[in-house]
Design a protein around this motif. Sequence first.
Motif, PDB file in Angstrom:
ATOM      1  N   UNK A   1       1.067   6.908  -6.687  1.00  0.00           N
ATOM      2  CA  UNK A   1       0.009   7.870  -7.027  1.00  0.00           C
ATOM      3  C   UNK A   1       0.500   9.287  -6.814  1.00  0.00           C
ATOM      4  N   UNK A   2       1.043   9.541  -5.595  1.00  0.00           N
ATOM      5  CA  UNK A   2       1.410  10.916  -5.262  1.00  0.00           C
ATOM      6  C   UNK A   2       2.570  11.405  -6.111  1.00  0.00           C
TER       7      UNK A   2
ATOM      8  N   UNK B   1      -1.896   5.230 -14.900  1.00  0.00           N
ATOM      9  CA  UNK B   1      -2.817   4.584 -13.954  1.00  0.00           C
ATOM     10  C   UNK B   1      -3.074   3.146 -14.362  1.00  0.00           C
TER      11      UNK B   1
ATOM     12  N   UNK C   1      -9.565  15.148 -12.725  1.00  0.00           N
ATOM     13  CA  UNK C   1      -9.032  13.855 -13.159  1.00  0.00           C
ATOM     14  C   UNK C   1      -7.941  13.348 -12.223  1.00  0.00           C
ATOM     15  N   UNK C   2      -6.962  14.221 -11.918  1.00  0.00           N
ATOM     16  CA  UNK C   2      -5.783  13.757 -11.179  1.00  0.00           C
ATOM     17  C   UNK C   2      -6.039  13.629  -9.684  1.00  0.00           C
ATOM     18  N   UNK C   3      -6.830  14.540  -9.114  1.00  0.00           N
ATOM     19  CA  UNK C   3      -6.883  14.608  -7.649  1.00  0.00           C
ATOM     20  C   UNK C   3      -8.206  14.153  -7.048  1.00  0.00           C
TER      21      UNK C   3
ATOM     22  N   UNK D   1      -3.417   0.625 -11.243  1.00  0.00           N
ATOM     23  CA  UNK D   1      -4.524  -0.332 -11.199  1.00  0.00           C
ATOM     24  C   UNK D   1      -4.113  -1.728 -10.746  1.00  0.00           C
TER      25      UNK D   1
ATOM     26  N   UNK E   1       0.822  -1.196   0.000  1.00  0.00           N
ATOM     27  CA  UNK E   1       0.000   0.000   0.000  1.00  0.00           C
ATOM     28  C   UNK E   1       0.865   1.257   0.000  1.00  0.00           C
TER      29      UNK E   1
ATOM     30  N   UNK F   1       3.091  10.864  -9.070  1.00  0.00           N
ATOM     31  CA  UNK F   1       2.638  11.296 -10.394  1.00  0.00           C
ATOM     32  C   UNK F   1       1.730  12.520 -10.297  1.00  0.00           C
ATOM     33  N   UNK F   2       0.676  12.430  -9.463  1.00  0.00           N
ATOM     34  CA  UNK F   2      -0.352  13.482  -9.534  1.00  0.00           C
ATOM     35  C   UNK F   2       0.124  14.804  -8.943  1.00  0.00           C
ATOM     36  N   UNK F   3       0.941  14.797  -7.887  1.00  0.00           N
ATOM     37  CA  UNK F   3       1.343  16.082  -7.306  1.00  0.00           C
ATOM     38  C   UNK F   3       2.238  16.897  -8.249  1.00  0.00           C
TER      39      UNK F   3
ATOM     40  N   UNK G   1     -12.680   7.426 -13.897  1.00  0.00           N
ATOM     41  CA  UNK G   1     -11.548   7.958 -14.666  1.00  0.00           C
ATOM     42  C   UNK G   1     -11.919   8.037 -16.142  1.00  0.00           C
TER      43      UNK G   1
ATOM     44  N   UNK H   1      -7.848   4.752  -2.244  1.00  0.00           N
ATOM     45  CA  UNK H   1      -6.831   4.379  -3.237  1.00  0.00           C
ATOM     46  C   UNK H   1      -7.077   3.019  -3.888  1.00  0.00           C
ATOM     47  N   UNK H   2      -7.739   2.120  -3.170  1.00  0.00           N
ATOM     48  CA  UNK H   2      -7.880   0.772  -3.725  1.00  0.00           C
ATOM     49  C   UNK H   2      -9.302   0.453  -4.178  1.00  0.00           C
TER      50      UNK H   2
ATOM     51  N   UNK I   1      -8.103   6.178   3.653  1.00  0.00           N
ATOM     52  CA  UNK I   1      -7.024   6.193   2.678  1.00  0.00           C
ATOM     53  C   UNK I   1      -6.978   4.889   1.881  1.00  0.00           C
TER      54      UNK I   1
ATOM     55  N   UNK J   1     -12.358   3.156 -11.872  1.00  0.00           N
ATOM     56  CA  UNK J   1     -11.785   3.139 -13.212  1.00  0.00           C
ATOM     57  C   UNK J   1     -12.781   3.731 -14.220  1.00  0.00           C
TER      58      UNK J   1
ATOM     59  N   UNK K   1      -1.751  10.338 -17.900  1.00  0.00           N
ATOM     60  CA  UNK K   1      -2.247   9.834 -16.623  1.00  0.00           C
ATOM     61  C   UNK K   1      -2.965   8.497 -16.805  1.00  0.00           C
TER      62      UNK K   1
ATOM     63  N   UNK L   1       1.809   1.868  -3.406  1.00  0.00           N
ATOM     64  CA  UNK L   1       0.710   2.415  -4.218  1.00  0.00           C
ATOM     65  C   UNK L   1       0.554   3.913  -3.973  1.00  0.00           C
ATOM     66  N   UNK L   2       0.563   4.298  -2.679  1.00  0.00           N
ATOM     67  CA  UNK L   2       0.404   5.708  -2.345  1.00  0.00           C
ATOM     68  C   UNK L   2       1.547   6.535  -2.940  1.00  0.00           C
TER      69      UNK L   2
ATOM     70  N   UNK M   1      -3.547  -1.676  -6.933  1.00  0.00           N
ATOM     71  CA  UNK M   1      -4.809  -1.418  -6.223  1.00  0.00           C
ATOM     72  C   UNK M   1      -5.701  -2.651  -6.275  1.00  0.00           C
TER      73      UNK M   1
END
Lengths: 124, 542
Positions: free
Chosen positions: A42-43, A104, B104-106, A109, A35, A45-47, B290, B531-532, B527, B287, A100, A38-39, A112
């Motif tokens: 994600x972070x 993802x 989309x991203x956040x 994916x 996990x 990329x998106x931040x 998204x 995320x999952x 969280x 998904x 993105x 995964x976090x 997750x």
Amino acid sequence: MSTTESTPGDRGPAAGTEQGPAAEDWARVQSSPEFVQLRQRLRSFVFPMTGLFLAWYLLYVLVADYAHGFMSIKLVGNINIGLVFGLLQFVSTFVITALYVRYANRRLDPVAERIRQEIEGGAR
Amino acid sequence: MNVSVVAQAAQSVEGSNPALNIGIFAAFVVVTLVIVFRASRNTKTATDYYAAGRAFTGPQNGIAIAGDYLSAASFLGIAGAIAVNGYDGFLYSIGFLVAWLVALLLVAELLRNTGRFTMADVLSFRMRQRPVRTAAALSTLTVSFFYLLAQMAGAGGLVALLLGITDRGYQALVIAVVGVLMIVYVLVGGMKGTTWVQIIKAVLLVIGAAAMTLWVLGRYGFNLSGLLGDAVAKGGAAGEALLNPGKQYGATGTSRLDFLSLGLALVLGTAGLPHVLMRFYTVPTAKDARRSVVWAIWLIGIFYLFTLVLGYGAGALVGPQRISTAPGGVNSAAPLLAQALGGPVLLGLIAAVAFATILAVVAGLTITASASFAHDIYVNVIKKGQVDDKQQEVRVARITAVVIGLVSIVGGIVANGQNVAFLVALAFAVAASANLPTILYSLFWKRFNTTGALWSIYGGLAVTIVLIVFSPAVSGAKNAMFPSVDFHWFPLPNPGIVSIPVSFLLGYLGTVLSKEPVNQAKYAEMEVRSLTGAGAEKAVSH
């Protein structure tokens, strides 16, 4: 509605639709290496990407707002820098969207999905 | 010929055939009503009513999002702004589009995984339920109501423009008809019916805009530069300025700052609009959420590229002078262009699409507001989550939808003819100030707590409303809501540049200044879920 949680005023919104895992399970998953990975994925990329497109957008707004002369320079025929700069905002939006989605699908994916199956499988 | 009939005919767009316009619109209403009644057969539970059983596909939902988002203001307003003010009108489209990257991203996927029906589901997940839900619901109702009022009041102006009805009484009647139709869609069809209305409208709007764009470009041999050149030539002395930024916002230092403020609110507001957020609950998985945003980004982006051509096309083929002096002013650019290209039939089609646009957007807003009241305030605050009868919640939501519909009809009639453009700016500013900071903090910042959430929601709401009330949009300017009085002290009509940072700061301060401990267990659950997608609401199969 459900009675899975002790205090009625403190119920999570999704509770009651199924028997969810217990609180310590969530905490265990949260601290699991998978996990955490995964976090982090994600972070990471998106931040930066959010910072990038917001900066690019603000640059555009500021230039359009305060550098009229620059934006008015004609490139081809009646097409000036302002128009091209504006259209580039469309292009960057479409490109970031595509990047993105690819990221993802490949990097987020599968992880997750694994964690979710583990949680939902373990709860039943 | 009767004098008043002549006067009335002169008021509508030249060449418009009101009977044809009404006929095409009536056909749209009949088709959508049939679909809504068919869709209503399976609407039984709260999940059916609020989230269409979570059974829409990503592409379907993406098209519906475009239908929800592309309001009459984007279609008529932006094309008109480009035709008359040139480049500055283009800036709106860019802000409205880039904003979707925030969603989309956040926001989209994490929200879909965490909540059930409303924005408050996510904001209150790990907080004390009642205060945070109440705050989030209040903010949702505020944004939805202001947005709704702007659309309803805009319907009056559109009627004057397209049907040649100048009598205030008849305009009120048309606003009431729009309101009643919207109530029927929402009441009978719930989210599923509303979604289908939005899908049909989005398809019509994009096809209509695409056809006109190709038509305009075809006239210039697909030479954009030639089209721009003609727009400049038709613009006369001020023509050259049409291609450059600054015609509308470049006048003074204040107006430039105002533009920057507007740009901020546009890009950060979209991902905090409750009616946009609620659409993410209508798909089965994150998904699909998204996928729906991706579809929405492509459709909305392509549509805004069309409006660029339509705006300059209207400038070139109709001319800014004729547009400015036409009834409806800048809003008449797209209809006048349709008339110039394809005569009364194309004008009728575009007019009907514009009406369908208003109808679809107000239906989406109404279902969002009614869901927020019924689900957040009635069930979780008044009844403390103890609703014995599952039908009860849906019943309350339906009653709320009727009340909201009636209030917005009355509000729309009262505000008809007023300058209500600032209401949309207000809705975006509240969404960007009160909602977005709270959403981002609660998804990404572990330490965020109830006090922080309340400070950012109520603080953002209060700062935004106070700044708007004391801005030139309400008093002290020629085009203000109350032009005859002057009690403004805030110089900008758009408050975003102040209210957005203030709300982020308030959320931070409220959190660090309170001694409230973090609910570790709830944060872990939120969280991991977000995320999952573990434990997320599944689609309902009938």
